[in-house]
Design a protein around this motif. Sequence first.
Motif, PDB file in Angstrom:
ATOM      1  N   LYS A 178       0.845  -1.195   0.000  1.00 41.94           N
ATOM      2  CA  LYS A 178       0.000   0.000   0.000  1.00 41.94           C
ATOM      3  C   LYS A 178       0.879   1.243   0.000  1.00 41.94           C
ATOM      4  CE  LYS A 178      -4.289   1.465   2.228  1.00 41.94           C
ATOM      5  NZ  LYS A 178      -4.137   2.906   2.112  1.00 41.94           N
ATOM      6  N   LEU A 179       0.554   2.175  -0.874  1.00 38.67           N
ATOM      7  CA  LEU A 179       1.298   3.434  -0.889  1.00 38.67           C
ATOM      8  C   LEU A 179       0.829   4.277   0.288  1.00 38.67           C
ATOM      9  CD1 LEU A 179       1.293   4.452  -4.666  1.00 38.67           C
ATOM     10  CD2 LEU A 179       3.220   3.640  -3.315  1.00 38.67           C
ATOM     11  N   GLU A 180       1.762   4.860   0.982  1.00 41.96           N
ATOM     12  CA  GLU A 180       1.409   5.597   2.197  1.00 41.96           C
ATOM     13  C   GLU A 180       0.525   6.808   1.926  1.00 41.96           C
ATOM     14  OE1 GLU A 180       4.860   6.564   4.434  1.00 41.96           O
ATOM     15  OE2 GLU A 180       5.194   4.482   5.044  1.00 41.96           O
ATOM     16  N   ASP A 181       0.727   7.439   0.774  1.00 42.91           N
ATOM     17  CA  ASP A 181      -0.022   8.666   0.473  1.00 42.91           C
ATOM     18  C   ASP A 181      -1.509   8.418   0.210  1.00 42.91           C
ATOM     19  OD1 ASP A 181       2.569   9.297   0.458  1.00 42.91           O
ATOM     20  OD2 ASP A 181       2.715   9.817  -1.671  1.00 42.91           O
ATOM     21  N   PHE A 182      -1.891   7.165  -0.005  1.00 39.15           N
ATOM     22  CA  PHE A 182      -3.286   6.913  -0.381  1.00 39.15           C
ATOM     23  C   PHE A 182      -4.138   6.410   0.792  1.00 39.15           C
ATOM     24  CE2 PHE A 182      -1.126   7.150  -4.350  1.00 39.15           C
ATOM     25  CZ  PHE A 182      -2.040   7.675  -5.225  1.00 39.15           C
TER      26      PHE A 182
END
Lengths: 62, 86, 220
Positions: C216-220
């Motif tokens: 999972k991308l942290e920004d999302f």
Amino acid sequence: MLLLVGVDPARLEFFNLSAAQGPRWAEICTEFTARIAEKGPSPIWYALKKKKETTVSDKQAA
Amino acid sequence: MAIGEEKIEEPISPEKQREIPDDWKPNIIAFACHYCAFAAADLAGVMRLPYPPNVKVIRLPCTGKLDQVYILRAFERGVDGVFAAG
Amino acid sequence: MIVGEQKPFDEIWDMVKGHKQLTVFGCNTCVSVCHQGGNKEAEILASLLRMRASQEDVEIEISDGGIERQCEHPFFDKVQETLRKSEAILSLACGIGVQFTAQKYMSTPVYPALNTTFLGDVPAEGFFTEKCQACGDCILGITGGVCPVSRCCKRLFNGPCGGSSDGKCEISKDVDCAWQLVVDRLEALGKLDDYEKITPIKDWSKDRAGGPRSFKLEDF
């Protein structure tokens, strides 16, 4: 690929000819028509014909 | 069979031998390149050469435009033979 | 790239012949490169299935379609209506695409038309070879850019086994010994010393041993 559905690949052919080969064109058409005439209708033609016949008789029955 | 003699196998047709109806005529589609085969067909016409009327010509800008799907669609609709010329 | 191979035609036909309506659905990215599952192949397969149906006197309406990627929501927008109306879907995507499509349309059966085979490259036209196992812990940096996890049949990490002869693997003369390739490459790089280093035991928990993986991308 045609073999998969029960169609003879001999029903498909590729020819090479130039714009000046009018007689060759007539020759190819005659040859190929003779080949197909010998082979008879395609199996799909039979199937489609049968289908058409049943729909017509269904309509008549109704 | 002699040694070295090549055995050529006849390709086996997957089609069953069936009775040919009397009213049947071969229905053939020809895919022709506008610049060669179509012109040749035109020439054949101009030269008044007789050839069977069962062949229906479809003109393509080039036989390179011919797609497998065109051929399959023709067979799907019950056409008896297809040839491409170019 | 994900490589797949179309299932035998008879197998596909047996899966779908019981339906009244079917959408043959292509996926135009990875599996279209190997000419097995793209939108064009969907068109061809649909045509072949229609021919089979008419010959076997089976009433089935077969249409074809496709999108760029069956593994992402946005691509489905333009086909939403068609797929929702379909009685069944024959997906030509890899296993990922088939599952994604199936998950999106809970009450519609989705069938796979392909066997998803491997992650590979295209060394020559029309030829595909396996190169990566997605093991989750890349060691290409120390093996000279040749992966022993996917290219050594035994997945050895410290040199070849006794079956390596003339640079070929013992399973077949057509299979290169991965460790021969590693050594050749290290030699060309002038890094043969690396070959002497013992590779520690690999952490397989980053592979499938740790269960299904996600990221999972942290920004999302």
